[in-house]
Motif scaffolding. Structure first.
Motif, PDB file in Angstrom:
ATOM      1  N   VAL A   1      55.910  28.074  41.458  1.00 42.16           N
ATOM      2  CA  VAL A   1      54.503  28.464  41.319  1.00 42.16           C
ATOM      3  C   VAL A   1      53.863  28.472  42.696  1.00 42.16           C
ATOM      4  N   ASP A   2      52.990  29.445  42.927  1.00 40.90           N
ATOM      5  CA  ASP A   2      52.206  29.485  44.161  1.00 40.90           C
ATOM      6  C   ASP A   2      50.762  29.808  43.833  1.00 40.90           C
ATOM      7  N   LEU A   3      49.896  29.055  44.474  1.00 43.33           N
ATOM      8  CA  LEU A   3      48.457  29.189  44.263  1.00 43.33           C
ATOM      9  C   LEU A   3      47.837  29.776  45.527  1.00 43.33           C
ATOM     10  N   LEU A   4      47.051  30.828  45.383  1.00 40.90           N
ATOM     11  CA  LEU A   4      46.350  31.417  46.523  1.00 40.90           C
ATOM     12  C   LEU A   4      44.844  31.325  46.281  1.00 40.90           C
ATOM     13  N   THR A   5      44.103  30.961  47.315  1.00 39.37           N
ATOM     14  CA  THR A   5      42.662  30.796  47.137  1.00 39.37           C
ATOM     15  C   THR A   5      41.882  31.538  48.224  1.00 39.37           C
ATOM     16  N   ASP A   6      40.693  31.967  47.822  1.00 40.19           N
ATOM     17  CA  ASP A   6      39.811  32.706  48.721  1.00 40.19           C
ATOM     18  C   ASP A   6      39.428  31.826  49.922  1.00 40.19           C
ATOM     19  N   GLN A   7      39.408  32.412  51.088  1.00 37.33           N
ATOM     20  CA  GLN A   7      39.082  31.782  52.373  1.00 37.33           C
ATOM     21  C   GLN A   7      40.223  30.921  52.910  1.00 37.33           C
ATOM     22  N   VAL A   8      41.307  30.783  52.150  1.00 35.88           N
ATOM     23  CA  VAL A   8      42.461  30.043  52.646  1.00 35.88           C
ATOM     24  C   VAL A   8      43.617  31.024  52.862  1.00 35.88           C
ATOM     25  N   ASP A   9      43.950  31.753  51.809  1.00 33.40           N
ATOM     26  CA  ASP A   9      45.089  32.675  51.875  1.00 33.40           C
ATOM     27  C   ASP A   9      44.654  34.120  52.097  1.00 33.40           C
ATOM     28  N   PHE A  10      43.369  34.380  51.939  1.00 34.32           N
ATOM     29  CA  PHE A  10      42.789  35.706  52.158  1.00 34.32           C
ATOM     30  C   PHE A  10      41.276  35.532  52.245  1.00 34.32           C
ATOM     31  N   GLU A  11      40.597  36.570  52.754  1.00 34.45           N
ATOM     32  CA  GLU A  11      39.132  36.565  52.748  1.00 34.45           C
ATOM     33  C   GLU A  11      38.693  37.746  51.895  1.00 34.45           C
ATOM     34  N   LEU A  12      38.225  37.427  50.702  1.00 35.09           N
ATOM     35  CA  LEU A  12      37.982  38.463  49.701  1.00 35.09           C
ATOM     36  C   LEU A  12      36.993  39.523  50.179  1.00 35.09           C
ATOM     37  N   GLU A  13      36.037  39.112  51.019  1.00 37.42           N
ATOM     38  CA  GLU A  13      35.030  40.081  51.457  1.00 37.42           C
ATOM     39  C   GLU A  13      35.594  41.079  52.479  1.00 37.42           C
ATOM     40  N   LYS A  14      36.798  40.796  52.987  1.00 34.11           N
ATOM     41  CA  LYS A  14      37.360  41.655  54.033  1.00 34.11           C
ATOM     42  C   LYS A  14      38.574  42.446  53.587  1.00 34.11           C
ATOM     43  N   VAL A  15      39.010  42.269  52.346  1.00 32.51           N
ATOM     44  CA  VAL A  15      40.297  42.856  51.966  1.00 32.51           C
ATOM     45  C   VAL A  15      40.212  43.493  50.583  1.00 32.51           C
ATOM     46  N   ASP A  16      40.968  44.554  50.408  1.00 33.22           N
ATOM     47  CA  ASP A  16      41.090  45.183  49.091  1.00 33.22           C
ATOM     48  C   ASP A  16      41.774  44.197  48.134  1.00 33.22           C
ATOM     49  N   PRO A  17      41.128  43.900  46.996  1.00 31.05           N
ATOM     50  CA  PRO A  17      41.720  42.929  46.054  1.00 31.05           C
ATOM     51  C   PRO A  17      43.123  43.316  45.594  1.00 31.05           C
ATOM     52  N   ARG A  18      43.476  44.591  45.684  1.00 30.93           N
ATOM     53  CA  ARG A  18      44.844  44.991  45.323  1.00 30.93           C
ATOM     54  C   ARG A  18      45.857  44.329  46.252  1.00 30.93           C
ATOM     55  N   ARG A  19      45.479  44.205  47.523  1.00 33.62           N
ATOM     56  CA  ARG A  19      46.404  43.567  48.476  1.00 33.62           C
ATOM     57  C   ARG A  19      46.516  42.070  48.185  1.00 33.62           C
ATOM     58  N   VAL A  20      45.412  41.476  47.701  1.00 35.81           N
ATOM     59  CA  VAL A  20      45.457  40.059  47.322  1.00 35.81           C
ATOM     60  C   VAL A  20      46.416  39.872  46.141  1.00 35.81           C
ATOM     61  N   GLY A  21      46.310  40.764  45.154  1.00 33.67           N
ATOM     62  CA  GLY A  21      47.203  40.678  43.994  1.00 33.67           C
ATOM     63  C   GLY A  21      48.656  40.854  44.400  1.00 33.67           C
ATOM     64  N   ARG A  22      48.883  41.827  45.281  1.00 35.63           N
ATOM     65  CA  ARG A  22      50.257  42.044  45.744  1.00 35.63           C
ATOM     66  C   ARG A  22      50.786  40.815  46.465  1.00 35.63           C
TER      67      ARG A  22
END
Lengths: 314, 314
Positions: free
Chosen positions: A42-63
């Motif tokens: 299992v891997d957990l990803l969180t906003d401002q730690v593993d990505f910055e949601l305001e700067k990235v397409d959420p599709r890339r976060v899902g990928r």
């Protein structure tokens, strides 16, 4: 609305030969009669730690959320089987966000023949968090019919340190777009007697220290041999803070390449065969004395302090 | 520190006969050669939605997070196999919080012979979120050697609606302390030909509507027969807002009891045998016409609008 999202996803999520019962019941049902040993991560990803949601397409976060999990299966040389996905969604825009996250991860699931078995989706007053669990099939290893998942704890003194790909500067984009080394790990584990392996998520030096610690040995890293990525060079140039591209390669993390321990003979065979399309590099030696060292043509052997990514608590 | 927590947990998490490789590698390895069909489920719990961290012992939060997942396995009449746990922890006090969450869930895991296979633990600036994934073994059902997981979609017109336990008022404490109906579900699924089943998490009326929708039929709930819990009565009295204890039983949710569909003959046999220690009640009938109705001795049959818990997006 939660049920609206579930209906949307039930239409989008493809069927899969293993998926006897897909999303929509209390649990999915998977056909697993051919699996003797199952790997689970299992891997957990969180906003401002593993990505910055305001700067990235959420599709890339899902990928990314799926890819980092696939990389853990690669580190076990296991075949992807099924995933479940949980999303803690901000209340405002949560539905649209969830749809985009799935748009980003579904093509990757399909590419690796992974059954999307289900998920849980909640809205709350917190930021976005994604947790993905994967199960996989442990495959037979070199010269055996038995399942032989790749572990961290089998490195032996005298083994060579072999890396796939190049390291450093993943923050420039690679940490979203990397290819999990599933295919490479499976081929290498079947063709060669791999003693140990890990995927480089925290940083080359820190992940090498994990192998060393679990295996009860030490390692000497040859700095001259480390495959420094173009991104590491670009980042060092951009930052202009005195950090070198080599330092980025050693400690940036999120390279998601493999670090392997193999006997000198097997290493030689592997480097001659080149059985996978990606770069393979010999960067040093496992040794009996516990600890981590670096060496190069100019300075000789000295301690290497593992540096990389670690979640900090106060 | 993340690694400090991992070391703590590796000492605390018990070994398990299925766990060939436990927490500490990139993935766990589980012995599953005896499992033909695997069930897989995930549940995400978040602060201020599923609990209020400032008002509750974190051990109870940990216990609940595992128990709601076990309840999903109960809804499939499956045997618990393994869990992975991901925790998004607030930065301040995160380590202590994680330790207490594990203290709350480990005894429940042991009670159900569940292997704790691993987890991921991150700290962030958001509130506490916990996601637990369980896999289980689908067991053979009544009069078959084949795996026969209990599903939502098998209710047939003429079937009786059978409930375990009593309903309503879970907010007074039951939603933390309930017993997942694993044992009961497995016994009932083996002794009787269950057509469909679900665990009541969102509320009796809404969960009954899920069975009805998936099965393509309708149901008439006999209000006079609904087993209203003492907590529902206490809550109705405390709130004094005009809501009745019956309304609480229909819509509060988090009862984590089973709602089953069985033929009249099997229902009769079940209610005569009383094969499990908990209350079994016949509360109505599945019918051909799609929809949900309520009836009682005073008012006769009329529409029942399913009410209960649903995550709202803006």
């Amino acid at each position: 609305m939660e049920f609206e999202l579930i209906e949307h996803l039930r239409r989008r999520i493809p069927s899969h030969s293993r998926l006897l019962l897909g999303p929509g019941d209390d649990a999915a049902v998977l056909q697993m009669a051919d699996i003797d040993q199952c790997v689970m991560t299992v891997d957990l990803l969180t906003d401002q730690v593993d990505f910055e949601l305001e700067k990235v397409d959420p599709r890339r976060v899902g990928r990314k959320a799926l890819a980092v999990n696939l990389s853990d299966l690669a580190a076990m040389a296991a075949e992807p089987v099924a995933a479940v996905i949980s999303l803690a969604l901000p209340r405002v825009g949560g539905l649209e966000l969830a749809v985009k996250i799935y748009e980003g991860l579904l093509p990757l699931a399909e590419q690796y023949d992974l059954a999307v078995a289900g998920g849980d989706t909640n809205s709350w007053d917190g930021p976005l968090a994604l947790s993905i669990t994967l199960i996989g099939k442990a495959l037979s290893g070199h010269n055996t019919e038995q399942p032989r998942p790749l572990r961290r704890d089998g490195a032996q003194p005298g083994d060579r340190i072999i890396l796939t790909g190049s390291f450093g500067g993943s923050i420039l984009g690679h940490h979203f777009d990397f290819t999990p080394r599933i295919r490479e790990a499976i081929i290498l584990n079947q063709k060669y007697n791999l003693h140990a392996g890990i995927d480089a998520s925290d940083g080359l030096s820190i992940d090498l220290s994990h192998i060393v610690k679990e295996s009860g040995c030490g390692a000497i890293l040859d700095l001259d041999a480390v495959p420094v990525s173009k991104d590491a060079q670009r980042l060092a140039a951009q930052l202009d803070d005195g950090s070198t591209s080599l330092e980025h390669a050693l400690s940036d993390g999120e390279d998601f390449e493999l670090i392997l321990a193999v006997s000198p003979k097997e290493a030689q065979r592997m480097l001659t065969d080149r059985p996978v399309g990606v770069l393979l590099t010999d960067v040093g030696l496992f040794v009996e004395e516990p600890g981590l060292w670096q060496t190069d043509s100019q300075h000789g052997k000295r301690k290497l302090i593992p540096r990389g990514w670690e979640h900090k608590f106060d």
